[in-house]
Design a protein around this motif. Structure first.
Motif, PDB file in Angstrom:
ATOM      1  N   SER A  11       4.559   0.957   1.399  1.00 11.77           N
ATOM      2  CA  SER A  11       5.742   1.562   0.774  1.00 11.77           C
ATOM      3  C   SER A  11       5.421   3.297   0.882  1.00 11.77           C
ATOM      4  CB  SER A  11       5.803   1.620  -0.839  1.00 11.77           C
ATOM      5  OG  SER A  11       5.394   2.472  -1.507  1.00 11.77           O
ATOM      6  N   LEU A  12       6.587   3.933   1.471  1.00 12.25           N
ATOM      7  CA  LEU A  12       6.306   5.289   2.191  1.00 12.25           C
ATOM      8  C   LEU A  12       6.947   6.184   1.178  1.00 12.25           C
ATOM      9  CD1 LEU A  12       7.380   4.708   5.935  1.00 12.25           C
ATOM     10  CD2 LEU A  12       5.172   5.592   4.778  1.00 12.25           C
ATOM     11  N   ALA A  13       6.283   7.362   1.196  1.00 11.04           N
ATOM     12  CA  ALA A  13       7.046   8.592   0.421  1.00 11.04           C
ATOM     13  C   ALA A  13       6.703   9.699   1.199  1.00 11.04           C
ATOM     14  CB  ALA A  13       5.998   8.769  -1.011  1.00 11.04           C
ATOM     15  N   TYR A  19      -1.896   7.168  -4.204  1.00 11.60           N
ATOM     16  CA  TYR A  19      -1.377   7.153  -2.792  1.00 11.60           C
ATOM     17  C   TYR A  19      -2.754   6.592  -1.934  1.00 11.60           C
ATOM     18  CZ  TYR A  19       3.218   8.815  -3.289  1.00 11.60           C
ATOM     19  OH  TYR A  19       4.342   9.193  -3.727  1.00 11.60           O
ATOM     20  N   SER A  61       0.991  -1.107   0.044  1.00 13.10           N
ATOM     21  CA  SER A  61       0.026  -0.053  -0.192  1.00 13.10           C
ATOM     22  C   SER A  61       0.949   1.172   0.047  1.00 13.10           C
ATOM     23  CB  SER A  61      -0.972  -0.029   1.421  1.00 13.10           C
ATOM     24  OG  SER A  61      -1.619  -1.239   1.367  1.00 13.10           O
ATOM     25  N   ARG A  62       0.587   2.160  -0.774  1.00 14.18           N
ATOM     26  CA  ARG A  62       1.426   3.240  -1.062  1.00 14.18           C
ATOM     27  C   ARG A  62       1.029   4.586   0.034  1.00 14.18           C
ATOM     28  NH1 ARG A  62       4.498   4.381  -5.273  1.00 14.18           N
ATOM     29  NH2 ARG A  62       3.264   6.465  -5.848  1.00 14.18           N
ATOM     30  N   VAL A  63       1.779   4.705   0.881  1.00 12.11           N
ATOM     31  CA  VAL A  63       1.278   5.836   1.982  1.00 12.11           C
ATOM     32  C   VAL A  63       2.280   6.822   1.769  1.00 12.11           C
ATOM     33  CG1 VAL A  63       1.137   6.207   4.519  1.00 12.11           C
ATOM     34  CG2 VAL A  63       0.451   4.009   3.561  1.00 12.11           C
ATOM     35  N   LEU A  64       1.853   8.354   1.914  1.00 15.25           N
ATOM     36  CA  LEU A  64       2.317   9.205   1.844  1.00 15.25           C
ATOM     37  C   LEU A  64       2.343  10.242   3.102  1.00 15.25           C
ATOM     38  CD1 LEU A  64       3.773  11.812   0.075  1.00 15.25           C
ATOM     39  CD2 LEU A  64       1.358  12.697  -0.410  1.00 15.25           C
ATOM     40  N   ALA A  95      -2.689   9.061   3.401  1.00 15.02           N
ATOM     41  CA  ALA A  95      -1.605  10.229   3.646  1.00 15.02           C
ATOM     42  C   ALA A  95      -1.755  10.593   4.971  1.00 15.02           C
ATOM     43  CB  ALA A  95      -2.071  11.411   2.681  1.00 15.02           C
ATOM     44  N   ALA A 134       0.786  13.802  -4.635  1.00 18.16           N
ATOM     45  CA  ALA A 134      -0.511  12.759  -4.830  1.00 18.16           C
ATOM     46  C   ALA A 134      -0.986  13.102  -6.262  1.00 18.16           C
ATOM     47  CB  ALA A 134      -1.287  13.191  -3.672  1.00 18.16           C
ATOM     48  N   ILE A 155      -8.894   8.439  -1.804  1.00 17.59           N
ATOM     49  CA  ILE A 155      -7.494   8.628  -0.865  1.00 17.59           C
ATOM     50  C   ILE A 155      -8.131   8.802   0.766  1.00 17.59           C
ATOM     51  CG2 ILE A 155      -7.305  11.029  -0.662  1.00 17.59           C
ATOM     52  CD1 ILE A 155      -4.156  10.405  -0.917  1.00 17.59           C
ATOM     53  N   ALA A 168       0.988  11.069  -8.453  1.00 17.70           N
ATOM     54  CA  ALA A 168       0.956   9.629  -8.247  1.00 17.70           C
ATOM     55  C   ALA A 168      -0.551   9.091  -8.863  1.00 17.70           C
ATOM     56  CB  ALA A 168       1.023   9.140  -6.966  1.00 17.70           C
TER      57      ALA A 168
END
Lengths: 168, 618
Positions: A56-58, A80, A6-9, A83, A70, A109, A73
């Motif tokens: 997975s962090l940004a 993401y 999972s993409r997390v900002l 966030a 965001a 989101i 992406a």
């Protein structure tokens, strides 16, 4: 749970906080495979941890940079899912504004607003309108459990398509 | 004399008299124009009726206008009528093959005795007279052609009128129905009358119940086509209305009379009112003007403006009230200054909370990491391994050499201890983070404590120490700002000031400087802080290489609510300037322009108070 990470900002002007998130989501290093094999042989069970959600962090240091990240992406087809947004990020706009923009540009989101003090009230929450089902609040100082728990709730709600008026 | 009594005497009474005079004049003029024979019609305009006639719907007709409308469209002619609080009805008929009108019928039995009504139909320069009469609750409708012209009438049961304008002639057809004679006489036999008949039709008969009406007439000048005229009906009494029109052509005369007379009357009365108002102004406006002058001074910030109580009791009262208000304002302003200072402190507290929160965050996470790392260290596994060896202590060589588990143990012990070493390093790393965090919190709290010595308002303060403390505080808040700080201290011995206030101001200035350089490229973010003494006394100067201040914004720098920051609230500098002023010093600002940095100079009071309070406990 999706097999992809999972993409997390994380949007916070304090890089120490970036490090905190990194540590929390990385978790303790698992035992090396050979160690696990040896333990299996010697003690009949391995000490490996239960499987964790892959994250997975940004990172972004300002609200505007985070919102742009965001948007890019989302346009790139890998939005993401969640966030974490700090409340106070001088000199740019604050976390509430960043949250509004994130929610507006991506109907799926989820956002967790992190704040170190009681500057947000129920009226701020109400002002988010029908999007408020996609928003969580996290008081600083937070600990690892709180962060993992709220991330799990938010990511699950996104996967189930609940809490917002998103596309479904 | 009371002001409002004066107002009554000089303004309201003349105004009321003027209005009465004006109304009387208007009425006289209107009656005059009526007497000269101006005729008004209640009939609705043809252009409004025509589009609807084919359908001849009985609904949609404005109920507030009691009227009859009729026209001919193709072989059909029709009329609509309505009256206040009554049903809307339509009558219609069919034109015969020879062009004559066949009698129509009433679509709705009225059920009540109605005033007879007449309508008209305009068809290629010809007119049809449509009339109806109520007999014993049933309605008789008759249609008939008349020659060129226009027909309109409103009549009661025993009297009906129709007027046909034919060029300059007026054909008046009496429809009197005194004793059962035919209700509608032959129009061709109608009497021809000059346009202005002596004792023309009584005015009161042409009553519309709405405020507005429209009428029209035929005339040569209009090519025998209908011209609209518009007007208003004015109530004259309980059951009596007057219609005033601004029509074209033949109706102009009356209108002109009205216009001239009414204009003259208005001129006279307005002049009277103006004269009266002038008297009022002379008597009252002098003292009020002086009051206004003083009020303007107060508005400009002069809180010493006062008014001498003089003249009328009411004006004296006003002057006293004004002076009391200014006193209250003066008190309010100093209260506000204090409140503003408190607000600044609240902001400081909020900032501290935020900073402590951020640091605590890392402390929390580091503690979590230490806990998890220690849990995962697997020391119990080592105990288990030791137990395994202990179980086989009697034949250890064989166990280690031959048993698969025993053979694995030496390697496992080596690897596990290596793993323990890396785990220990991680834990130590987190412990270092913990220690750093705790130190930062200590620094923030210490600064807070030094600022919290609020009770000792004045104390001997070492300016350089005070400034260094502020710099340390802000540096702890903004660890990642990448700002180069230089401090030079050339101030003399400790001076006696409200150290906490000075600290507040310096903190605010330094924070602003950090904000100002935040967007500069890394390596060019510089802040210089200087303490020095000159002829005016001790000074603290905060200079930055940041965004600077455009000259047009310079004047507003200290204004309440003015901010250049996206998240600013605009009372930091305002509060600082007020505080500097309050302690007898000053806060000044200089910038060469946008992008050229800024210099804020805090000038401390030149001469310390003669009776300084003892320094508070640290």
């Amino acid at each position: 749970m999706s097999s992809e990470a999972s993409r997390v900002l994380v949007i916070d002007d304090n890089v120490a906080i970036h490090g905190d998130f990194q540590k929390i989501f990385a978790g303790p290093p698992g035992p090396e495979p050979w160690l696990a094999d040896a333990e299996e042989l010697l003690f009949g069970c391995s000490g490996s941890e239960p499987p964790r959600r892959a994250i997975s962090l940004a990172f972004a240091a300002q609200g505007s940079a985070g919102v742009d990240l965001a948007a890019a992406a989302l346009a790139g087809g890998a939005p993401y899912a969640l966030a974490f947004v700090d409340m106070r990020m001088p000199p740019g706009f604050d976390g509430l504004e960043a949250t509004r923009r994130l929610l507006r540009q991506d109907p799926d989101i989820r956002v967790v607003i992190c704040t170190a003090h009681a500057e947000l009230g129920t009226s701020d929450f109400a002002a988010l309108g029908r999007d408020r089902g996609r928003v969580g609040f996290l008081r600083k100082p937070f600990d690892a459990l709180e962060v993992e728990q709220i991330a799990e709730v938010m990511l699950s709600s996104r996967e189930l398509g609940t809490g917002g008026h998103q596309r479904g | 004399m009371k002001l409002n009594r004066r107002l009554l005497l000089y303004v309201w009474v003349p105004l009321a008299v003027a209005l009465v005079v004006l109304a009387a004049l208007t009425r006289a003029v209107l009656l005059h124009s009526a007497a000269v024979g101006t005729r008004f019609w209640l009939t609705g305009a043809a252009e409004r009726v025509l589009p609807r006639l084919n359908a001849l719907e009985s609904s949609g007709f404005p109920a507030e206008l009691a009227s009859v409308e009729a026209t001919v469209a193709g072989p059909t002619w029709g009329a609509e009528r309505s009256w206040p609080d009554g049903p809307r009805e339509a009558v219609w008929g069919v034109r015969g093959a020879d062009g004559s009108l066949v009698a129509g019928w009433d679509c709705v039995p009225s059920g009540k005795l109605l005033a007879g009504e007449a309508g008209y139909a305009d068809c290629g320069g010809r007119a049809a007279l449509v009339s109806e009469r109520s007999v014993d609750g049933a309605t008789l409708t008759v249609g008939r052609w008349i020659d060129q012209g226009y027909v309109d009438a409103v009549a009661d049961v025993v009297q009906a009128e129709a007027m046909v304008l034919d060029g300059e002639r007026v054909i008046l057809s009496s429809m009197e129905d005194a004793d059962g004679s035919p209700y509608l006489p032959d129009l061709a036999a109608g009497a021809e009358m000059p346009f202005r008949p002596e004792g023309g039709p009584a005015f009161g008969k042409f009553v519309a119940s709405g405020a507005a009406y429209r009428g029209y007439y035929n005339g040569e000048e209009a090519g025998n086509r209908a011209l609209a005229c518009y007007g208003l009906s004015l109530p004259l009494g309980p059951d009596s209305w007057m219609l005033i029109a601004v029509p074209e052509s033949i109706l102009q005369l009356g209108a002109i009379y009205s216009t001239r007379a009414v204009t003259a009357a208005m001129g006279v009365t307005l002049a009277g009112v103006a004269l009266s108002a002038w008297f009022f102004a002379r008597r009252v406006s002098g003292p009020l003007g002086r009051l206004a002058d003083q009020a303007r001074k107060v508005g400009g910030g002069d809180l010493n403006a006062r008014i001498e109580a003089a003249g009328d009791a009411e004006l004296s009262e006003l002057a006293r009230a004004f002076n009391a208000m200014v006193d209250a304002l003066k008190q309010g302003r100093s209260d506000l200054a204090e409140a503003s200072r408190m607000a600044g402190r609240a902001e400081v507290a909020t900032g501290v909370l935020h900073n402590v929160g951020n640091v605590l965050n890392s402390v929390n996470v580091a503690a979590d990491m230490v806990r998890t790392a220690i849990t995962a260290m697997g020391t119990d596994r080592l105990v288990q391994a030791a137990n395994l060896l202990a179980e086989h202590v009697d034949d250890l060589p064989r166990f280690v050499a031959e048993d698969p588990r025993g053979r694995a143990i030496p390697t496992y012990l080596v690897q596990a201890s290596m793993r323990l070493a890396t785990d220990r390093d991680r834990v130590l790393g987190e412990v270092a983070v913990l220690k750093l965090g705790v130190e930062r919190i200590k620094a923030i709290v210490a600064t807070q404590q030094s600022q919290a010595r609020r009770l000792a308002h004045r104390e001997a303060a070492d300016l350089s120490r005070l400034v260094d403390e502020a710099l340390r505080t802000v540096a702890a808040e903004r660890v990642d700002a990448g700002v180069a700080i230089r401090a030079e201290h050339a101030a003399g011995p400790a001076i006696t000031v409200d150290a906490s206030l000075v600290a507040d101001i310096v903190l605010n200035l330094v924070r602003n400087a950090y904000d100002a350089v935040a967007d500069q490229p890394a390596g060019t973010r510089e802040i210089w802080v200087r303490t020095f003494e000159d002829a005016e006394g001790s000074k603290i100067e905060v200079v930055d290489s940041g965004v600077g201040i455009a000259s047009e914004k310079m004047s507003r720098m200290f204004q309440f609510g003015h901010t250049t920051k996206a998240d600013g609230h605009g009372f930091g500098l305002h509060m600082s300037a007020l505080a500097a002023q309050g302690m007898g010093g000053a806060l000044a600002c200089h910038s060469d322009g946008a992008g050229k940095g800024a210099r804020f100079t805090l000038q401390l009071p030149a001469s310390p108070p003669t009776n300084p309070l003892p320094r508070g406990e640290p």
